[in-house]
Design a protein around this motif. Sequence first.
Motif, short mmCIF file in Angstrom:
data_model
loop_
_atom_site.label_atom_id
_atom_site.label_comp_id
_atom_site.label_asym_id
_atom_site.label_seq_id
_atom_site.Cartn_x
_atom_site.Cartn_y
_atom_site.Cartn_z
N THR A 66 1.16 -1.44 -0.19
CA THR A 66 -0.49 -0.25 0.12
C THR A 66 1.06 1.49 -0.17
N GLY A 67 1.91 2.07 0.85
CA GLY A 67 2.91 3.03 0.68
C GLY A 67 3.18 2.27 -0.43
N ARG A 68 4.17 1.89 -1.14
CA ARG A 68 4.25 1.86 -2.06
C ARG A 68 3.90 2.29 -2.87
N ARG A 69 2.27 2.04 -3.34
CA ARG A 69 1.64 2.24 -4.72
C ARG A 69 1.33 3.93 -4.17
N ARG A 70 1.00 3.94 -3.31
CA ARG A 70 1.35 5.28 -3.25
C ARG A 70 1.93 6.14 -2.96
N ALA A 71 3.75 5.93 -3.22
CA ALA A 71 4.85 6.97 -3.02
C ALA A 71 4.64 6.24 -4.46
N ALA A 72 5.02 5.75 -5.54
CA ALA A 72 4.40 5.46 -6.74
C ALA A 72 3.99 6.40 -7.85
N ARG A 73 2.72 7.13 -7.06
CA ARG A 73 2.12 8.16 -7.57
C ARG A 73 2.96 9.53 -8.35
N ALA A 124 17.91 8.68 2.50
CA ALA A 124 17.58 9.88 4.00
C ALA A 124 16.40 10.68 3.94
N VAL A 125 15.46 10.35 4.89
CA VAL A 125 14.77 10.97 5.04
C VAL A 125 13.92 11.73 6.05
N ASP A 126 14.65 13.12 5.12
CA ASP A 126 14.03 13.88 6.48
C ASP A 126 13.27 13.60 7.35
N ALA A 127 13.32 13.62 9.26
CA ALA A 127 12.13 13.53 10.10
C ALA A 127 11.12 14.05 10.78
N GLU A 128 10.94 15.26 9.27
CA GLU A 128 9.91 16.36 9.76
C GLU A 128 9.05 16.45 9.28
N THR A 129 9.70 16.22 7.81
CA THR A 129 9.20 16.30 6.66
C THR A 129 8.12 15.68 6.32
N GLY A 130 9.46 14.56 5.94
CA GLY A 130 9.56 13.61 5.42
C GLY A 130 9.51 13.51 3.86
N THR A 131 10.29 14.42 3.47
CA THR A 131 11.07 14.96 2.02
C THR A 131 12.56 13.83 2.23
N PRO A 132 13.03 13.38 1.05
CA PRO A 132 13.71 12.40 1.33
C PRO A 132 15.15 13.66 1.16
N LEU A 133 16.35 13.38 1.17
CA LEU A 133 17.62 14.38 0.92
C LEU A 133 18.71 13.76 0.88
N ILE A 169 7.08 8.74 3.06
CA ILE A 169 7.49 9.41 2.15
C ILE A 169 6.00 9.82 1.15
N ALA A 170 5.17 9.48 1.25
CA ALA A 170 4.25 9.10 0.74
C ALA A 170 2.98 10.41 0.57
N ALA A 171 3.07 10.64 1.67
CA ALA A 171 2.40 11.15 2.38
C ALA A 171 2.65 13.50 2.33
N SER A 172 4.63 12.87 2.58
CA SER A 172 5.01 13.76 2.36
C SER A 172 4.76 15.54 1.39
N ASP A 173 3.95 16.90 1.32
CA ASP A 173 3.22 17.58 0.91
C ASP A 173 4.03 17.98 0.49
N THR A 174 5.37 18.82 0.28
CA THR A 174 6.87 19.46 0.65
C THR A 174 6.71 19.74 -0.56
N GLU A 175 5.95 20.92 -1.12
CA GLU A 175 6.07 21.50 -2.69
C GLU A 175 7.08 23.13 -2.29
N PHE A 198 14.66 10.58 -7.17
CA PHE A 198 14.89 9.23 -7.58
C PHE A 198 14.74 8.45 -6.11
N ALA A 199 14.05 8.98 -5.30
CA ALA A 199 14.06 8.07 -3.93
C ALA A 199 12.60 7.65 -4.55
N GLU A 200 11.72 8.40 -5.39
CA GLU A 200 10.28 7.62 -5.57
C GLU A 200 10.60 6.83 -6.51
N GLN A 201 11.54 7.34 -7.43
CA GLN A 201 11.49 6.24 -8.67
C GLN A 201 11.38 4.73 -7.79
#
Length: 415
Positions: free
Chosen positions: A17-24, A250-259, A65-71, A203-206
């Motif tokens: 489930t998590g991977r499918r969400r990240a795949a978006r 490496a995933v940002d602990a606060e935002t979920g954004t891959p660093l 990661i999938a839920a991260s809304d960093t824009e 790269f991480a989402e790929q």
Amino acid sequence: MAPNDSAHIAEEDDLGTGRRRAARYAVPVAVIGVAAATIGLVPALAAAGDPSLPKISAQELIEKIAASDTERLSGSVKISTDLGLPSLAGLGDLAGGALAPKDGAGGGGSASTADPSTKLMELGSGTHTLRVAADGPDKQRVSILEDAAEYSLIHNGDDVWAYDSASNEAFHATSPEGTEKGRSGNKAEGLSGKDVPATPREFAEQALAAAGDTTSVTVDGTARVAGREAYRLVLKPKQSGSTVESVKIAVDAETGTPLKFTLAPSSGGKAVVDVGFTKVDFGKPAASTFDFTPPKGTKVTQGDEARQADPVEPKLPKGGEGAGKTAPPTVIGKGWSAVYAFTSPDGAPTAKDTAGLPKEAQGFLDALGDKVTGKFGSGTVYKTRLVNALMTDDGKIYVGAVTPDTLVRAADGAK
């Protein structure tokens, strides 16, 4: 922080489930060369000492990661990749002569040096420094910093600008109203910045989109990247035969954004791809970041002009009815050990025909290739540290992020 034991194999069946969400958010990786080449980034500068963070499972981290809304972000990255390719010296003039447009095409007799479709391919090798900025899906900027020059790609709404300060040339493309952005057919396609990986997130989402039941996913402690506290997510193939040893994110602990993103090869040695921020700020970039006006005296090429200036596709040798056509590839195996098999188009050169190539091209292919034999017959394996390709003497091609032995077994099994 010690590895999180709860994130091991017993948990992996719940990761779909998590991977499918990240795949978006998956972003394709650019492919160049005989086999392939990948844009990569060198590691971010990390502060000493790993931070102490609450424990988290692999499933929870993927969801984060999938839920991260960093824009919105801005920062710096460094770019490097080590595919193990031989030097391209001597091929530049050859390619330039073959691909240069005819005199007078596009009004200038040559393609713009600012055209992103060719300029961004330079990120496929060597070391580069980038400045990146984003403010939502319609505003991105990527600048490649060179010793005495800068190349910038700016996406702002329907406009895409690219500027090469070394040549004082600019490229401009737009997306017409009523047309999906990036699919206008006027070379704006793929230039929004979304289709060219330039950050660890892309790269991480790929990688997460490709992860499945052939992948072991664990959390392996913490890290500090560009001054930010982060968790380390590790993906490893369960199968043998892949050229990939592991992918570490490496995933940002606060935002979920891959660093940071690191792809280590199964052959050992330095990473093939290593992506990391050296500086990052999640605040809103200044609006002026995405404004661009060509400096006085700049030669500006419009997207439609560039399309007209494109070289005519070389015609393949005649091979009878259906020449030039090829069927979609078939997939042998799955996951990290998948091999894509297809037949060369009718009339296209095969491994036996490379002797007729110019000396520079022949030398490059010889440096890449090893002659192999098997039940399939004979052919040549063209190698990088990540993607390998087997071209048989009878026109079959087998490609994958797998070892040469895996390609040969796939070819033998296909007979």
